[in-house]
Write an enzyme that holds these catalytic residues in place. Structure first.
Site, PDB file in Angstrom:
ATOM      1  N   SER A 102       0.843  -1.169   0.000  1.00  0.00           N
ATOM      2  CA  SER A 102       0.000   0.000   0.000  1.00  0.00           C
ATOM      3  C   SER A 102       0.889   1.232   0.000  1.00  0.00           C
ATOM      4  CB  SER A 102      -0.912   0.015   1.234  1.00  0.00           C
ATOM      5  OG  SER A 102      -1.555  -1.236   1.408  1.00  0.00           O
ATOM      6  N   HIS A 107       0.813  16.036  -0.042  1.00  0.00           N
ATOM      7  CA  HIS A 107       1.361  17.176  -0.780  1.00  0.00           C
ATOM      8  C   HIS A 107       0.763  18.446  -0.199  1.00  0.00           C
ATOM      9  CE1 HIS A 107       2.656  14.206  -3.753  1.00  0.00           C
ATOM     10  NE2 HIS A 107       1.403  13.765  -3.772  1.00  0.00           N
ATOM     11  N   CYS A 130      -4.292  -2.226   0.668  1.00  0.00           N
ATOM     12  CA  CYS A 130      -4.792  -3.493   0.136  1.00  0.00           C
ATOM     13  C   CYS A 130      -4.902  -4.482   1.296  1.00  0.00           C
ATOM     14  CB  CYS A 130      -3.847  -4.054  -0.925  1.00  0.00           C
ATOM     15  SG  CYS A 130      -3.821  -3.119  -2.457  1.00  0.00           S
TER      16      CYS A 130
END
Length: 252
Positions: A102, A107, A130
């Protein structure tokens, strides 16, 4: 981590949480606007963002495989963590890692608009997992880690896995709204709206802070230095900015 990892009992359901946070500020001069951007850039540099994401990884019971971080000029930062579910399952005489790969990314986008004297700090966070782990349990932590005036969240479950009898599972946990995973005391501070598409396992929630304490939105300015009319004008500008960001369209 140069060698390939063996996967055992793989669950290919992908759970993706996209998280956008906006912090709005009033800075009356060009110098104050630049100082605000510099302040935000220092407060949320890549080192601090890495700490936030590392704590998030611990909270969802995963382990960090790799960290990539970068501060930008003139402003902004990015951090990416490659993570995995870290249980170890015996397989004969060897140990086979049950690692559902994963990632978590963040940002930042500090910016200001000279004509309105408003500065906006936007944070984009994406958590893709996942397997059995889900990022929904970290929502209160993420909201509290930033000055969150407006928040938009998207949660999507893709793919399918199988039960032991072969039946396909397109969702392995119950969810009717993202709000169900946010503490009540947090929700009470915000106006919140849902747009959910249950057939597509797609959930969207947006939130806007209800009450504005003007002093918290003034950078290097004391509220008592401003005449009442100026305070009202600033409050109106802040509220207009927040409503448009929350609505996702230009209204005024």
């Amino acid at each position: 981590m140069g060698e390939k990892m063996k996967l055992y009992g793989f669950n290919n359901l992908t759970k993706a949480l996209s998280f956008n946070i906006y912090d709005v500020c009033y800075a009356k001069t060009a110098r104050e606007q630049k100082d605000y951007i510099a302040y935000i850039d220092e407060q949320y540099n890549s080192e601090r963002l890495t700490g936030i994401l590392t704590n998030l990884t611990d909270m969802i019971g995963a382990q960090v495989l790799h960290i990539s971080q970068q501060d930008y000029e003139p402003q902004g930062a990015s951090v990416t963590l490659l993570i995995a579910e870290g249980s170890m399952i015996p397989a004969g005489s060897t140990q086979v890692a049950h690692l559902d790969k994963s990632h978590v990314t963040v940002h930042t986008y500090p910016e200001y608009h000279p004509e309105t004297c408003l500065a906006t700090f936007r944070v984009d966070i994406d958590v893709a997992t996942c397997g059995e782990i889900t990022p929904l349990s970290t929502l209160d932590y993420l909201i509290g880690s930033f000055d969150s005036d407006i928040i938009t969240m998207d949660y999507r479950v893709r793919g399918f896995t199988r039960s032991v009898n072969g039946r396909k599972l397109f969702m392995d946990h119950k969810i009717t709204s993202i709000q169900d995973y946010i503490a009540q005391e947090t929700l009470e501070r915000y106006d919140a709206v849902d747009i959910n598409v249950y057939e597509a396992n797609l959930f969207h929630t947006k939130m806007m802070l209800k009450e504005i304490d003007l002093q918290n939105y003034l950078f290097n300015t004391d509220i008592y230095e401003l005449p009442p009319k100026k305070r009202l004008d600033i409050m109106n500008s802040l509220r207009r900015e927040m409503i448009e960001v929350f609505s996702g369209r230009n209204i005024y």
